[in-house]
Scaffold this motif. Structure first.
Motif, PDB file in Angstrom:
ATOM      1  N   TYR A 109     -28.584 -10.356   2.632  1.00  0.00           N
ATOM      2  CA  TYR A 109     -29.737 -10.820   1.859  1.00  0.00           C
ATOM      3  C   TYR A 109     -30.496 -11.885   2.655  1.00  0.00           C
ATOM      4  O   TYR A 109     -31.714 -11.837   2.784  1.00  0.00           O
ATOM      5  CB  TYR A 109     -29.242 -11.392   0.533  1.00  0.00           C
ATOM      6  CG  TYR A 109     -30.309 -11.965  -0.355  1.00  0.00           C
ATOM      7  CD1 TYR A 109     -31.012 -11.155  -1.239  1.00  0.00           C
ATOM      8  CD2 TYR A 109     -30.594 -13.335  -0.339  1.00  0.00           C
ATOM      9  CE1 TYR A 109     -31.981 -11.689  -2.081  1.00  0.00           C
ATOM     10  CE2 TYR A 109     -31.554 -13.868  -1.173  1.00  0.00           C
ATOM     11  CZ  TYR A 109     -32.249 -13.042  -2.044  1.00  0.00           C
ATOM     12  OH  TYR A 109     -33.209 -13.568  -2.862  1.00  0.00           O
ATOM     13  N   PHE A 110     -29.771 -12.841   3.209  1.00  0.00           N
ATOM     14  CA  PHE A 110     -30.389 -13.955   3.924  1.00  0.00           C
ATOM     15  C   PHE A 110     -30.889 -13.552   5.306  1.00  0.00           C
ATOM     16  O   PHE A 110     -31.821 -14.158   5.830  1.00  0.00           O
ATOM     17  CB  PHE A 110     -29.413 -15.130   4.005  1.00  0.00           C
ATOM     18  CG  PHE A 110     -29.034 -15.630   2.644  1.00  0.00           C
ATOM     19  CD1 PHE A 110     -29.888 -16.435   1.913  1.00  0.00           C
ATOM     20  CD2 PHE A 110     -27.828 -15.250   2.063  1.00  0.00           C
ATOM     21  CE1 PHE A 110     -29.552 -16.866   0.640  1.00  0.00           C
ATOM     22  CE2 PHE A 110     -27.483 -15.687   0.792  1.00  0.00           C
ATOM     23  CZ  PHE A 110     -28.354 -16.486   0.078  1.00  0.00           C
TER      24      PHE A 110
ATOM     25  N   TYR B 125     -38.246 -20.159   0.008  1.00  0.00           N
ATOM     26  CA  TYR B 125     -37.957 -19.517  -1.275  1.00  0.00           C
ATOM     27  C   TYR B 125     -38.217 -20.553  -2.355  1.00  0.00           C
ATOM     28  O   TYR B 125     -37.645 -21.648  -2.329  1.00  0.00           O
ATOM     29  CB  TYR B 125     -36.496 -19.054  -1.332  1.00  0.00           C
ATOM     30  CG  TYR B 125     -36.176 -18.204  -2.547  1.00  0.00           C
ATOM     31  CD1 TYR B 125     -36.043 -16.832  -2.441  1.00  0.00           C
ATOM     32  CD2 TYR B 125     -36.004 -18.786  -3.805  1.00  0.00           C
ATOM     33  CE1 TYR B 125     -35.749 -16.044  -3.550  1.00  0.00           C
ATOM     34  CE2 TYR B 125     -35.714 -18.008  -4.920  1.00  0.00           C
ATOM     35  CZ  TYR B 125     -35.585 -16.639  -4.782  1.00  0.00           C
ATOM     36  OH  TYR B 125     -35.302 -15.871  -5.888  1.00  0.00           O
TER      37      TYR B 125
ATOM     38  N   ARG C 275     -34.717 -21.028   4.228  1.00  0.00           N
ATOM     39  CA  ARG C 275     -33.669 -20.001   4.119  1.00  0.00           C
ATOM     40  C   ARG C 275     -32.271 -20.614   4.153  1.00  0.00           C
ATOM     41  O   ARG C 275     -31.421 -20.291   3.322  1.00  0.00           O
ATOM     42  CB  ARG C 275     -33.812 -18.982   5.249  1.00  0.00           C
ATOM     43  CG  ARG C 275     -32.750 -17.885   5.156  1.00  0.00           C
ATOM     44  CD  ARG C 275     -32.543 -17.129   6.420  1.00  0.00           C
ATOM     45  NE  ARG C 275     -32.027 -18.013   7.462  1.00  0.00           N
ATOM     46  CZ  ARG C 275     -31.907 -17.653   8.718  1.00  0.00           C
ATOM     47  NH1 ARG C 275     -32.283 -16.476   9.116  1.00  0.00           N
ATOM     48  NH2 ARG C 275     -31.428 -18.500   9.619  1.00  0.00           N
ATOM     49  N   ASP C 276     -32.026 -21.507   5.093  1.00  0.00           N
ATOM     50  CA  ASP C 276     -30.678 -22.067   5.230  1.00  0.00           C
ATOM     51  C   ASP C 276     -30.313 -22.965   4.054  1.00  0.00           C
ATOM     52  O   ASP C 276     -29.162 -22.968   3.610  1.00  0.00           O
ATOM     53  CB  ASP C 276     -30.544 -22.798   6.564  1.00  0.00           C
ATOM     54  CG  ASP C 276     -30.598 -21.832   7.751  1.00  0.00           C
ATOM     55  OD1 ASP C 276     -30.419 -20.608   7.554  1.00  0.00           O
ATOM     56  OD2 ASP C 276     -30.830 -22.303   8.882  1.00  0.00           O
TER      57      ASP C 276
ATOM     58  N   LYS D  62     -29.493 -20.627   1.224  1.00  0.00           N
ATOM     59  CA  LYS D  62     -28.179 -20.012   1.436  1.00  0.00           C
ATOM     60  C   LYS D  62     -27.060 -20.955   0.990  1.00  0.00           C
ATOM     61  O   LYS D  62     -26.097 -20.520   0.343  1.00  0.00           O
ATOM     62  CB  LYS D  62     -28.016 -19.638   2.914  1.00  0.00           C
ATOM     63  CG  LYS D  62     -26.796 -18.808   3.211  1.00  0.00           C
ATOM     64  CD  LYS D  62     -26.791 -18.373   4.673  1.00  0.00           C
ATOM     65  CE  LYS D  62     -25.608 -17.503   4.971  1.00  0.00           C
ATOM     66  NZ  LYS D  62     -25.615 -17.044   6.368  1.00  0.00           N
TER      67      LYS D  62
END
Length: 155
Positions: free
Chosen positions: A37-38, A47, A58-59, A62
């Motif tokens: 997904y990531f 996001y 992103r990180d 996550k």
């Protein structure tokens, strides 16, 4: 290095089908708690979730979502109404979609970049849908909660 117009030669209908498959697969990765997904998100992607505090790279996303991806299903979003548009050179693609979710119907917008390696999500924003008739009621509730939380911080 790819020529500047390499993506512009692809038929728009075919490209839209590929984008649809990519987004559906991304949602399916979350539905099955697959960490790929990531990988579908650009390293510097953003996001934005439904809470006013939820704006992540992103990180960061996550890390926040780790506990959800430890379950058999992180979350299940099923698109039922999606619109896809793209730049003339077809490198930048944007979309909006309505989703069936565990929170009810949500709406989202996203930006995808087409690279030599494939598609990458650059930006995604998820929103709850609120009927216009409930806007004043909901806004008053949010204001009351904000005031309550502000009072707790000051004590």
């Amino acid at each position: 290095m790819l020529p500047a117009n390499v993506f512009a030669t692809e038929d728009m209908t075919v490209l839209a089908e590929k984008v649809t498959h990519f987004i559906d697969e991304w949602h399916d990765d979350a539905a099955h708690a697959r960490l790929q997904y990531f990988d579908k998100m650009a390293k510097d992607s953003i996001y934005i979730g439904i809470d006013k505090t939820e704006r992540w790279t992103r990180d960061e996303f996550k890390v926040w979502a780790k506990r959800f991806f430890e379950r058999p299903s992180a979350w299940a979003f099923k698109s039922f109404n999606r619109h896809i548009s793209m730049s003339e050179d077809r490198k930048i693609i944007w979309f909006d979609e309505q989703l069936q979710t565990q929170m009810g119907i949500c709406q989202a917008t996203g930006v995808i970049q087409q690279t030599a390696k494939g598609f990458e999500i650059r930006h995604y924003q998820l929103s709850l849908t609120v009927p216009n008739e409930l806007t004043d009621y909901l806004a008053a509730g949010v204001k009351k909660l904000d005031e309550k939380n502000a009072g707790q911080v000051q004590k």
